[in-house]
Design a protein around this motif. Structure first.
Motif, mmCIF file in Angstrom:
data_model
loop_
_atom_site.group_PDB
_atom_site.id
_atom_site.type_symbol
_atom_site.label_atom_id
_atom_site.label_comp_id
_atom_site.label_asym_id
_atom_site.label_seq_id
_atom_site.Cartn_x
_atom_site.Cartn_y
_atom_site.Cartn_z
ATOM 1 N N SER A 19 0.827 -1.213 0.000
ATOM 2 C CA SER A 19 0.000 0.000 0.000
ATOM 3 C C SER A 19 0.858 1.259 0.000
ATOM 4 O O SER A 19 0.502 2.264 -0.620
ATOM 5 C CB SER A 19 -0.938 0.000 1.214
ATOM 6 O OG SER A 19 -1.911 -1.019 1.091
ATOM 7 N N LEU A 20 1.992 1.213 0.698
ATOM 8 C CA LEU A 20 2.899 2.356 0.710
ATOM 9 C C LEU A 20 3.441 2.618 -0.701
ATOM 10 O O LEU A 20 3.451 3.763 -1.177
ATOM 11 C CB LEU A 20 4.053 2.104 1.677
ATOM 12 C CG LEU A 20 5.129 3.193 1.752
ATOM 13 C CD1 LEU A 20 4.548 4.490 2.287
ATOM 14 C CD2 LEU A 20 6.299 2.727 2.620
ATOM 15 N N ALA A 21 3.879 1.553 -1.375
ATOM 16 C CA ALA A 21 4.385 1.702 -2.736
ATOM 17 C C ALA A 21 3.290 2.163 -3.680
ATOM 18 O O ALA A 21 3.511 3.012 -4.552
ATOM 19 C CB ALA A 21 4.985 0.373 -3.213
ATOM 20 N N TRP A 22 2.094 1.632 -3.513
ATOM 21 C CA TRP A 22 0.944 2.014 -4.350
ATOM 22 C C TRP A 22 0.625 3.493 -4.177
ATOM 23 O O TRP A 22 0.371 4.213 -5.141
ATOM 24 C CB TRP A 22 -0.261 1.162 -3.971
ATOM 25 C CG TRP A 22 -1.533 1.510 -4.663
ATOM 26 C CD1 TRP A 22 -1.992 1.016 -5.853
ATOM 27 C CD2 TRP A 22 -2.542 2.425 -4.197
ATOM 28 N NE1 TRP A 22 -3.211 1.562 -6.158
ATOM 29 C CE2 TRP A 22 -3.571 2.432 -5.159
ATOM 30 C CE3 TRP A 22 -2.674 3.225 -3.073
ATOM 31 C CZ2 TRP A 22 -4.714 3.219 -5.027
ATOM 32 C CZ3 TRP A 22 -3.805 4.013 -2.935
ATOM 33 C CH2 TRP A 22 -4.803 3.994 -3.906
ATOM 34 N N LEU A 23 0.653 3.960 -2.932
ATOM 35 C CA LEU A 23 0.337 5.357 -2.648
ATOM 36 C C LEU A 23 1.371 6.292 -3.269
ATOM 37 O O LEU A 23 1.026 7.251 -3.969
ATOM 38 C CB LEU A 23 0.276 5.571 -1.136
ATOM 39 C CG LEU A 23 0.036 7.001 -0.650
ATOM 40 C CD1 LEU A 23 -1.359 7.478 -1.039
ATOM 41 C CD2 LEU A 23 0.229 7.111 0.856
ATOM 42 N N ILE A 24 2.635 6.010 -3.042
ATOM 43 C CA ILE A 24 3.691 6.901 -3.515
ATOM 44 C C ILE A 24 3.886 6.801 -5.026
ATOM 45 O O ILE A 24 4.367 7.743 -5.655
ATOM 46 C CB ILE A 24 4.988 6.614 -2.744
ATOM 47 C CG1 ILE A 24 4.781 6.980 -1.265
ATOM 48 C CG2 ILE A 24 6.173 7.387 -3.310
ATOM 49 C CD1 ILE A 24 5.961 6.711 -0.377
ATOM 50 N N ALA A 25 3.468 5.692 -5.615
ATOM 51 C CA ALA A 25 3.562 5.546 -7.075
ATOM 52 C C ALA A 25 2.723 6.595 -7.797
ATOM 53 O O ALA A 25 2.959 6.893 -8.965
ATOM 54 C CB ALA A 25 3.131 4.145 -7.498
#
Length: 292
Positions: free
Chosen positions: A236-242
């Motif tokens: 979710s962190l990677a998805w958000l910052i992507a």
């Protein structure tokens, strides 16, 4: 003159007047549209805070095409400009999300000038944190009004253990995530003082994201006593910052920017795993613009 001939002439004159009125209206509308277009182009924002992850559920899509000015000759060289775009993997991942209100005392506006009146235009950074305790305890704290400016705190977003993304402070606002802080770059240090009574910080150009601390790691102060974060949180962190245009080298941690010597979060954070996932959810696409 016969009535039939008179009526025909009146009808023709009426049609001519109607055609003239239509032409005038079309011309006026075109002029208004041109004025609006020119106004939009001539007033760009100094800092595009829309580059930050937005507080809404997004899907993978092509970047919007912006209007361009007419190219002037002679043409010199093509300068490549990179832009991040989300991938199919991003489109397939769908974390749950929530929106929680934050008391206005715990966040503020982003400043165009520092306390000395000097213009500031730092490029955005992303600062990673952890809550220390449960996500609910952090949210409850942010929702309580605090008059003491040294106590005020908030994040822009928080990610629960199950991967749920909680949006807190809108990205265009300044969250109070790192008090006494500096971002180091090869060109020097970046920090902005916005309050004469408090140390300078990165808050004015930072987007703060926090991971919920696992229950067995409350009050943990080292990697040995911290069990780390869930796979759902990393995804979710990677998805958000992507969804942002913030480059990898401007993503940092609270521990690295802190100058108080007291902040060590996020403890036991696997940076390599995060960056690998981030590069799965977004990729660099070069955009060639012709210099004038």
């Amino acid at each position: 003159m016969r009535f039939k001939d008179w009526a025909t002439r009146v009808l023709l004159i009426s049609l001519m007047f109607m055609a003239l009125i239509v032409v005038l209206l079309i011309g006026r509308a075109t002029k208004l549209q041109n004025n609006l277009t020119i106004s939009h182009i001539s007033n760009p924002q100094v800092t595009a805070w829309s580059q930050y992850p937005q507080a809404q559920f997004q899907s993978a899509k092509e970047p919007e095409k912006k209007s361009q000015n007419v190219i002037k000759s002679p043409v010199k060289i093509n300068k490549p400009v990179a832009r991040y775009v989300t991938t199919q993997a991003f489109a397939q991942y769908r974390p749950n999300y929530q929106v929680a209100s934050v008391d206005p005392s715990n966040y503020g506006e982003r400043y165009a000038q520092d306390v000395n009146g000097v213009l500031v235009n730092n490029q955005p950074i992303i600062v990673l944190h952890e809550t220390g305790y449960s996500a609910s305890s952090a949210i409850n704290f942010f929702q309580v009004a605090h008059t003491d400016e040294s106590v005020q705190a908030s994040y822009h977003a928080l990610i629960k253990l199950d991967g749920t993304v909680v949006y807190l402070v809108p990205p265009e606002n300044r969250a109070f995530g790192a008090a006494n802080s500096v971002f180091e770059t090869p060109e020097g240090v970046e920090t902005v003082q916005t309050n004469p009574s408090l140390p300078a910080s990165v808050n004015n150009f930072a987007y703060h994201v926090s991971l919920e601390t696992p229950p067995d790691s409350y009050d943990a102060s080292s990697q040995q006593t911290h069990s780390g974060y869930t796979e759902a949180q990393y995804n979710s962190l990677a998805w958000l910052i992507a969804q942002s245009q913030v480059p990898d080298h401007r993503i940092t941690t609270h521990h690295l920017v802190d100058r108080s010597g007291k902040k060590v979060d996020p403890i036991n954070f696997d940076g390599n795993k995060f960056l690998s996932l981030l590069n799965t959810y977004r990729q660099v696409r070069p955009i060639y613009r012709v210099s004038k």
